[in-house]
Scaffold this motif. Structure first.
Motif, PDB file in Angstrom:
ATOM      1  N   THR A  47       0.864  -1.039  -0.059  1.00  0.00           N
ATOM      2  CA  THR A  47      -0.029   0.140   0.113  1.00  0.00           C
ATOM      3  C   THR A  47       1.038   1.391  -0.074  1.00  0.00           C
ATOM      4  O   THR A  47       1.924   1.206   0.862  1.00  0.00           O
ATOM      5  N   ASP A 102      -2.316   4.967  -3.124  1.00  0.00           N
ATOM      6  CA  ASP A 102      -3.328   4.048  -2.806  1.00  0.00           C
ATOM      7  C   ASP A 102      -4.359   4.640  -1.759  1.00  0.00           C
ATOM      8  O   ASP A 102      -5.555   4.373  -1.402  1.00  0.00           O
ATOM      9  N   PRO A 151      -8.839   5.167  -4.432  1.00  0.00           N
ATOM     10  CA  PRO A 151      -8.113   5.643  -3.257  1.00  0.00           C
ATOM     11  C   PRO A 151      -8.738   6.724  -2.525  1.00  0.00           C
ATOM     12  O   PRO A 151      -9.243   7.814  -2.900  1.00  0.00           O
ATOM     13  N   HIS A 197      -7.650  -1.819   2.240  1.00  0.00           N
ATOM     14  CA  HIS A 197      -6.770  -1.958   1.015  1.00  0.00           C
ATOM     15  C   HIS A 197      -6.214  -3.304   0.967  1.00  0.00           C
ATOM     16  O   HIS A 197      -6.331  -3.831  -0.437  1.00  0.00           O
TER      17      HIS A 197
END
Length: 330
Positions: free
Chosen positions: A173, A198, A236, A259
């Motif tokens: 990430t 991200d 995102p 994520h």
């Protein structure tokens, strides 16, 4: 005359790293950073032996504009994670350290809480001469930290340009930190960095800055809406937080975990890790070739003349590359 300490055995290194002994972990990292042939051979054997204990950590890349408060953020996030029972390693990719003498060392002193906690490990980047070399050593350090039981690895980029891409290519990430007050500042944001993000997090969302931070977050959301995310399964998010007070840090970490979960469900997590491994191999190969060019007497004698001929327009770059390749035997 000062004699270098003898190299420890492979078995001793493996046992000490697996046991999480910090002093020996630091020595193992110094070993993988070394360019000496004997050290490289032992380091390769060590990494291979420890491979089954690696890959389980949450790997987070962190970048941000100068003054955004990366060190304060990492200190706050790391402290939050320690309170949750995690063990945290903080590494840096800093290609500028070869010119400044290691600017990240100052950051280590600013991560006061993490640096003093036995459950955390803060390591500056090596001065490896090239971004590829720095990134390669950082990746190897990450594996050693994972084998030593650190289940969260935070990789900070404190350089410029391609260092952000290098960190994004070694982590799961990529967290991009921003300052309040988007407006004109938004125009100065490198599109490439936003496209790598991200998660975007606006720092200094406290006190009188809070309205500006929220306004900036709105600007960044609009920008991301236009640019889109780099993964089909993930849009995102843009968050606000305060590295100083710790407000919002928990939500930043929650988004990191979300994520990771979404990536696993989409089948992207394993594919990304596999692709990173292969790319890592080729980065190391390129670094090895460059190392040979620096150390081989014949190459050191011939290459400067080829470079001059190309620079002066007497030799086409394609032919120059062919002549260097011929000297390497490829």
């Amino acid at each position: 005359m000062i004699h270098a300490a003898p190299l420890p055995s492979l078995e001793a290194l493996v046992d000490d790293v697996r046991a999480g002994r910090r002093a020996m972990l630091a020595r193992a990292i110094t070993l993988v950073e070394s360019r000496k042939a004997a050290h490289r051979t032992l380091a390769e054997a060590l990494l291979q032996a420890l491979l089954p204990q690696t890959g389980r950590a949450v790997r987070v890349g962190i970048t941000g504009v100068p003054g955004v408060g990366k060190s304060t953020t990492i200190d706050a996030l790391g402290t939050h994670l320690l309170a949750q029972g995690h063990r945290v390693a903080v590494l840096a990719v800093d290609p500028s350290s070869t010119r400044t003498g290691g600017s990240i060392l100052g950051d280590k002193t600013r991560m006061a809480r993490l640096s003093m906690d036995e459950r955390a490990f803060v390591r500056p980047s090596p001065s490896a001469g090239t971004l590829g070399g720095v990134a390669a050593r950082t990746r190897e350090t990450m594996l050693l930290c994972e084998a030593a039981g650190y289940d969260v690895v935070l990789v900070e980029t404190v350089g410029v340009g391609q260092s952000e891409t290098a960190v994004a290519d070694m982590t799961d990430t990529f967290l991009v930190l921003m300052l309040p007050g988007a407006g004109d500042e938004l125009q100065g944001i490198k599109k490439g960095i936003i496209e790598l993000a991200d998660i975007v997090a606006v720092n200094k969302a406290d006190g009188e800055n809070l309205p500006r931070a929220r306004a900036a977050a709105g600007e960044y959301r609009a920008a991301l809406h236009v640019l889109g995310g780099r993964e089909a399964h993930w849009a995102p998010p843009v968050l606000t937080y305060s590295g100083l007070t710790g407000a919002g840090i928990e939500e930043v970490w929650s988004q990191v975990l979300l994520h990771r979960e979404r990536s696993r469900l989409a089948g992207a997590f394993e594919a990304k890790r596999s692709a990173q491994q292969v790319k890592w191999m080729w980065t190391l190969f390129d670094d090895r070739l460059r190392g040979r060019m620096r150390s081989d007497p014949m190459l050191r004698a011939e290459v400067p003349a080829i470079e001059r001929a190309v620079a002066e327009g007497r030799l086409a770059p394609t032919l120059g590359a062919s002549r260097v390749a011929a000297l390497l035997g490829v």
